[in-house]
Enzyme design. Sequence first.
Site, PDB file in Angstrom:
ATOM      1  CB  CYS A 385      -1.000  -0.054   1.150  1.00 13.25           C
ATOM      2  SG  CYS A 385      -2.493   0.856   0.734  1.00 13.25           S
ATOM      3  CG  HIS A 510      -3.758  -3.695   3.062  1.00 10.45           C
ATOM      4  ND1 HIS A 510      -2.787  -3.212   3.913  1.00 10.45           N
ATOM      5  CD2 HIS A 510      -4.389  -2.611   2.562  1.00 10.45           C
ATOM      6  CE1 HIS A 510      -2.849  -1.893   3.935  1.00 10.45           C
ATOM      7  NE2 HIS A 510      -3.804  -1.510   3.120  1.00 10.45           N
ATOM      8  CD  GLU A 512      -1.282  -6.362   5.063  1.00  9.15           C
ATOM      9  OE1 GLU A 512      -1.004  -6.611   3.882  1.00  9.15           O
ATOM     10  OE2 GLU A 512      -1.579  -5.219   5.468  1.00  9.15           O
TER      11      GLU A 512
HETATM   12  N1  GLN Z   1      -2.028   6.663   2.747  1.00  8.05           N
HETATM   13  C1  GLN Z   1      -2.116   5.904   1.535  1.00  8.05           C
HETATM   14  C2  GLN Z   1      -3.482   6.075   0.869  1.00  8.05           C
HETATM   15  O1  GLN Z   1      -4.433   6.448   1.499  1.00  8.05           O
HETATM   16  C3  GLN Z   1      -1.804   4.438   1.786  1.00  8.05           C
HETATM   17  C4  GLN Z   1      -2.768   3.761   2.675  1.00  8.05           C
HETATM   18  C5  GLN Z   1      -2.250   2.448   3.218  1.00  8.05           C
HETATM   19  O2  GLN Z   1      -1.066   2.192   3.234  1.00  8.05           O
HETATM   20  N2  GLN Z   1      -3.140   1.625   3.739  1.00  8.05           N
HETATM   21  O3  GLN Z   1      -3.622   5.824  -0.292  1.00  8.05           O
END
Ligand code: GLN
Length: 538
Positions: A385, A510, A512
């Site tokens: 992410c 994600h 994980e």
């Molecule tokens: N802050 C980033 C976004 O909102 C990444 C979010 C995250 O890592 N879950 O796109």
Amino acid sequence: MSSTAKYIFVTGGVTSSLGKGIIAASLAQLLQARGFKVTIQKFDPYLNIDPGTLNPYEHGECYVTDDGAETDLDLGHYERFLNVRTSQANNVTTGRIYNNVITKERSGEYLGKTVQVIPHITDEIKRNIFLLGESGEYDFIITEIGGCVGDIESLPFIEAVRQVRWELGSNSSLVIHLTLIPYLKAAKELKTKPTQHSVKELLEAGIQPDILVCRTEMPLPLEIRKKLALFCNVHLNSVIEAMDADTIYDVPILMRKEKLDERVLAKLKEQSKAEPVLDQWKAFLGKLKNPVNEVSVGLVGKYVSLPDAYKSIAEAFVHAGAQNDCKVNVKWISSEEITKETVTHVLNGLDGILVAPGFGERGLEGKIEAIRYVRENKIPFFGICLGMQCAVVEFSRNVLGLDASSTELNPKTKHPVIDMMEEQKKITIKGGTMRLGAYTCKLKKGSKAHHAYGESTIHERHRHRYEFNNKYLEQIEEAGLKAVGTNPESSLVEVVELKDHPWFVGVQYHPELKSTVLNPHPLFVKFVEASLQHKRNG
Ligand code: GLN
């Protein structure tokens, strides 16, 4: 009530953090291993509608389900243990209960009646308890009540449990109380008094626990078990010892030895379909406990002083390590520690680097510096992410020479290689927050991701606002950072990989969150494998 599901409640006493979630997940695992269909639900007694807005420092990771619910991290344990997906119905807070009741009140559904904690709040709690059972999908619903008995905020939940017990009777519902038996070193004694008091609190609320699960550092001798049974009105064989374990994954085996599952089935007058089949679980434990290799990976993030903030990542490494017969030592690194001057020293000796998800600016330049280092030194890299977004920024800056950034961090950047898409802006203006939950991604054949998953179409969970800006796609790909996974409907970039690097993979989603004991996540498995390879190559 039309369904035949049976309801098991897990309450906690004496102190928080005794591991109700792990006990609930272990019991569920044992029942599932006997062929029953089980799900677990958690009630959280705080006023936030969901944990999405909670600081990870305060509440640990926010776990996202396929349907896009932002939930408590215990749901992660449920999925990791059961290999069954959860949803919004599996996590309900006081805030959500009140919100539902107040919304109904505003729309006139209470027909002018005075709206009260009892019966309106307790009825709404009960409706949520029965929701999963009424789906007809499950034999058992395990409901974990967050907090401790006696807390003001858990009272309505405890009252709802009392009513459910009364309505369903003891063949269809039971209460397990998780408690602590402290060991006093000076007196060399295990003490039962705190447990007696917490059971009294439950009794005052009208609930007689059926089973006591006792967290303890020392084995519980017979006389202590007898004392607990006598003073707490439970059968001697319903006093279950829960010794501290080396790993949470030992707990189902420990609970099996103590016959927790048998006691539950006997009390609920339920014939067991079979003895629990735990072969795969035990095979996993065998691999976990007898590694033949070892690697050290760095986890670069913002919340490293509280490991619960990255719970699912830590557990995904446990699963992937076992799969590779490899112990994975995770070094938690604060991105603020990393600068051009310190990077070589801080990342020295690590076989792979994972750059973690996150929000906001602090420590971002450190993440970018870490990525430059592993890209140039061909050290395996896994970006999740924000970690993936940083990889795109780093590449744009240091390879393409652009004065680039993400608009989350610098809204005025000249080259917004990571930006909020128009669609997302509309959602945000409407008060929605993020792209949440499962989305489809198509993987390019020949990519490392495709090789890892062994398929072209995957579904992974999201929790973010910003995206790879496709205006820069061609330029970035030409220079060697390839978009190998995209969303087939929106064309948003989901996976990037670097050409001519042993393992450099960034994912917008994600992974994980979907790693379980029986299904370790393929990208984590491959990242550990690549780190092992890196170590071997010296
Ligand atoms: N802050 C980033 C976004 O909102 C990444 C979010 C995250 O890592 N879950 O796109």
